[in-house]
Write a protein that holds these residues in place. Structure first.
Motif, PDB file in Angstrom:
ATOM      1  N   VAL A 284       8.452 -11.100   2.188  1.00 52.03           N
ATOM      2  CA  VAL A 284       9.500 -10.634   1.295  1.00 52.03           C
ATOM      3  C   VAL A 284       8.898  -9.582   0.371  1.00 52.03           C
ATOM      4  O   VAL A 284       7.714  -9.632   0.025  1.00 52.03           O
ATOM      5  N   HIS A 285       9.739  -8.622   0.036  1.00 54.76           N
ATOM      6  CA  HIS A 285       9.369  -7.554  -0.886  1.00 54.76           C
ATOM      7  C   HIS A 285       9.965  -7.880  -2.246  1.00 54.76           C
ATOM      8  O   HIS A 285      11.131  -8.274  -2.335  1.00 54.76           O
TER       9      HIS A 285
ATOM     10  N   ILE B 117       0.821  -1.224   0.000  1.00 61.47           N
ATOM     11  CA  ILE B 117       0.000   0.000   0.000  1.00 61.47           C
ATOM     12  C   ILE B 117       0.852   1.270   0.000  1.00 61.47           C
ATOM     13  O   ILE B 117       0.341   2.351  -0.243  1.00 61.47           O
ATOM     14  N   ASN B 118       2.149   1.131   0.265  1.00 60.42           N
ATOM     15  CA  ASN B 118       3.068   2.268   0.245  1.00 60.42           C
ATOM     16  C   ASN B 118       4.284   1.883  -0.603  1.00 60.42           C
ATOM     17  O   ASN B 118       5.363   1.671  -0.077  1.00 60.42           O
ATOM     18  N   PRO B 119       4.103   1.770  -1.925  1.00 55.60           N
ATOM     19  CA  PRO B 119       5.174   1.233  -2.771  1.00 55.60           C
ATOM     20  C   PRO B 119       6.448   2.075  -2.733  1.00 55.60           C
ATOM     21  O   PRO B 119       6.396   3.300  -2.749  1.00 55.60           O
ATOM     22  N   GLN B 120       7.573   1.356  -2.700  1.00 53.12           N
ATOM     23  CA  GLN B 120       8.888   1.993  -2.671  1.00 53.12           C
ATOM     24  C   GLN B 120       9.575   1.908  -4.035  1.00 53.12           C
ATOM     25  O   GLN B 120      10.727   2.330  -4.174  1.00 53.12           O
ATOM     26  N   ALA B 121       8.898   1.352  -5.021  1.00 56.20           N
ATOM     27  CA  ALA B 121       9.380   1.251  -6.398  1.00 56.20           C
ATOM     28  C   ALA B 121       8.137   1.210  -7.284  1.00 56.20           C
ATOM     29  O   ALA B 121       7.024   0.997  -6.785  1.00 56.20           O
TER      30      ALA B 121
ATOM     31  N   HIS C  60       5.929  -3.011  -6.552  1.00 57.85           N
ATOM     32  CA  HIS C  60       6.294  -3.431  -5.193  1.00 57.85           C
ATOM     33  C   HIS C  60       5.232  -4.412  -4.711  1.00 57.85           C
ATOM     34  O   HIS C  60       4.105  -4.034  -4.404  1.00 57.85           O
ATOM     35  N   ILE C  61       5.616  -5.672  -4.668  1.00 52.52           N
ATOM     36  CA  ILE C  61       4.715  -6.745  -4.249  1.00 52.52           C
ATOM     37  C   ILE C  61       5.253  -7.376  -2.970  1.00 52.52           C
ATOM     38  O   ILE C  61       6.459  -7.589  -2.836  1.00 52.52           O
ATOM     39  N   LEU C  62       4.366  -7.653  -2.033  1.00 56.17           N
ATOM     40  CA  LEU C  62       4.711  -8.366  -0.806  1.00 56.17           C
ATOM     41  C   LEU C  62       4.270  -9.817  -0.951  1.00 56.17           C
ATOM     42  O   LEU C  62       3.169 -10.085  -1.454  1.00 56.17           O
ATOM     43  N   VAL C  63       5.120 -10.729  -0.505  1.00 50.50           N
ATOM     44  CA  VAL C  63       4.787 -12.155  -0.529  1.00 50.50           C
ATOM     45  C   VAL C  63       4.912 -12.670   0.895  1.00 50.50           C
ATOM     46  O   VAL C  63       5.942 -12.466   1.552  1.00 50.50           O
ATOM     47  N   ILE C  64       3.853 -13.320   1.380  1.00 55.05           N
ATOM     48  CA  ILE C  64       3.848 -13.828   2.749  1.00 55.05           C
ATOM     49  C   ILE C  64       3.489 -15.312   2.752  1.00 55.05           C
ATOM     50  O   ILE C  64       2.664 -15.754   1.945  1.00 55.05           O
TER      51      ILE C  64
END
Length: 125
Positions: free
Chosen positions: A111-112, A40-44, A47-51
């Motif tokens: 992981v990002h 929700i706050n992309p740094q690129a 930006h995908i989070l994997v959990i």
């Protein structure tokens, strides 16, 4: 605020709530072992989070307590997500922040995946 990666798993952390569907997310992938969604706050630009779906605080926790199927499934999911998102070429960064010194903010292993531009050096110089 960075967290202690040795603390017990908190079932009320934001990623646990996303897994339970209590908080919405823009999901891009899901299987029996992993869930991926846009940060929700992309740094690129991408930006995908994997959990992992299991209750693991850190990579250490996951590698010690996760089943072989969970670990293999999670690692494979990260590769599938990067390929499906078109990140493999020209490249992407995979990052996991672990513990307070590593800058981990949510006590659920994640992981990002960053892509979409030249990302520069890994650490500030």
């Amino acid at each position: 605020m960075p967290i202690d990666a040795t603390q017990p798993y908190d079932p009320n952390n934001i990623f646990a709530k996303i897994l339970r569907g209590e908080i919405p997310s823009k999901r891009v992938y899901e299987d029996e072992h992993a869930l991926a969604f846009h940060d929700i706050n992309p740094q690129a630009p991408h930006h995908i989070l994997v959990i992992p779906k299991g209750p693991y605080v850190s990579w250490d926790d996951f590698s010690a307590k996760g089943s072989d199927a969970e670990i293999a499934g999670f690692v494979r999911a990260v590769g599938v997500i990067a390929r499906e998102a078109g990140m493999v070429e020209p490249g992407y960064r995979l990052l996991a922040n672990i513990g307070a010194d590593g800058g981990q903010e949510v006590p659920h292993l994640h992981v990002h995946l960053f892509a979409g531009k030249r990302l520069g050096p890994m650490l500030m110089r």
